[in-house]
Scaffold this motif. Structure first.
Motif, mmCIF file in Angstrom:
data_model
loop_
_atom_site.group_PDB
_atom_site.id
_atom_site.type_symbol
_atom_site.label_atom_id
_atom_site.label_comp_id
_atom_site.label_asym_id
_atom_site.label_seq_id
_atom_site.Cartn_x
_atom_site.Cartn_y
_atom_site.Cartn_z
ATOM 1 N N ALA A 75 3.904 27.241 -32.940
ATOM 2 C CA ALA A 75 4.613 27.661 -31.944
ATOM 3 C C ALA A 75 5.868 28.537 -32.344
ATOM 4 C CB ALA A 75 5.027 26.660 -30.932
ATOM 5 N N VAL A 125 -0.814 23.580 -29.816
ATOM 6 C CA VAL A 125 0.134 24.760 -29.587
ATOM 7 C C VAL A 125 1.370 24.093 -29.123
ATOM 8 C CG1 VAL A 125 0.830 26.995 -28.247
ATOM 9 C CG2 VAL A 125 -1.808 26.566 -29.145
ATOM 10 N N THR A 128 6.750 23.957 -27.645
ATOM 11 C CA THR A 128 7.352 25.348 -26.536
ATOM 12 C C THR A 128 7.848 24.642 -25.505
ATOM 13 O OG1 THR A 128 6.547 27.338 -25.442
ATOM 14 C CG2 THR A 128 4.787 25.324 -25.518
ATOM 15 N N HIS A 150 2.396 30.537 -24.506
ATOM 16 C CA HIS A 150 1.873 29.485 -25.154
ATOM 17 C C HIS A 150 0.984 28.727 -24.394
ATOM 18 C CE1 HIS A 150 5.465 30.286 -27.948
ATOM 19 N NE2 HIS A 150 4.547 29.596 -28.991
#
Length: 289
Positions: A75, A125, A128, A150
């Motif tokens: 990320a 991911v 974020t 994201h």
């Protein structure tokens, strides 16, 4: 080295091995192999290595590909998005001073995160989200755009989403609701109170607790842990940061997870084995490994 810089001693190993759901091996001293061996000696058999920028995310993916006990998360950290768009003249981030790249540079960086997110060794991911502690109002738009992107990347690739939420609880929850959160969403270094823990529980979000749950002034965190459903609780180091008491202020590493696990078990009023077993099962479920 001074005692402040000296690594804390190896704690008594956990009887049931657990995973460190969030660490930054690239910011710790020593080799990856040394860190993993020391972690294993403490009963920490799996780590999630988290990228915060393009370089760190590529490194996370490469490290996970080379070590079966490492899983990667990739990320642009919430503080990274404004630096890409607006520049970083002071160079306080690890990359040094940077020119403003504008929205196009952020889109290019997100495309690279999207490419990395497709790799099998990348299980998540993140991190974020939103961080209103360090980024001024001028950086909020870039953070929010990046966060939404994201979320979309995580859903499209079927990966977990790892949230960084600093002084932004309401906005993080709002954007997750607006975009539709991925099936597996983890609040890294959970920092909300018990009321927010109930909201996260209703949404099925995982809450990962770090060494700061042991800090004297962290009663709201312990209250949150007390009400969080046991099947949504994870543990992490966020190493080299947030070293648990009694070693606060010294460098953190995955091998110190047992100290936090034992503190969490005390808060829950359950034995260490029950806490470890829940954490091990939950982390494998959250990150799909």
């Amino acid at each position: 080295m001074s005692s402040k810089d000296a690594p804390p001693p190896l704690p008594e190993p956990l009887g049931v091995p657990v995973a460190d759901s969030h660490t930054h091996l690239d910011m710790q001293s020593g080799t990856v192999e040394e860190a993993l061996a020391k972690a294993a000696a403490a009963g920490v058999d799996t780590v999630v290595q988290v990228g915060c920028d393009l370089k760190g995310s590529r490194w996370a993916a490469e490290t996970a590909a080379a070590h079966p006990q490492v899983h990667a998360a990739v990320a642009l950290h919430p503080n990274e998005a404004p630096r890409i768009v607006l520049g970083d003249p002071d160079g306080w981030s690890r990359q040094g001073a940077r020119e403003a790249g504008g929205d196009a540079a952020l889109d290019d960086a997100l495309a690279e995160i999207d490419r990395l997110a497709a790799l099998p060794e990348v299980k998540a991911v993140g991190e974020t989200g939103l961080d209103f502690f360090r980024t001024g109002p001028e950086g909020v738009a870039a953070q929010e755009w990046s966060f939404r992107a994201h979320i979309e990347i995580a859903k499209r690739h079927g990966k977990a989403l790892v949230i960084h939420d600093r002084e932004a609880h309401d906005d993080v929850l709002r954007i997750l609701a607006e975009e539709g959160a991925p099936e597996r969403t983890v609040f890294h270094c959970y920092s909300g109170d018990a009321a927010m823990a109930r909201i996260c529980a209703d949404a099925g979000y995982y809450m990962s607790f770090a060494g700061n749950v042991t800090f004297k002034n962290a009663q709201p965190l312990r209250d949150a842990l007390a009400v969080a459903p046991l099947d949504l609780v994870l543990v992490e180091t966020d190493a080299p940061f947030l070293t648990p008491v009694p070693y606060r202020g010294r460098p953190n590493a995955p091998y110190l997870v047992p100290i936090t696990v034992r503190a969490m078990a005390r808060v829950r009023g359950i034995d260490e084995e029950a806490m470890s077993t829940a954490i091990a099962v939950n982390t494998a479920r959250a990150f799909d490994y």
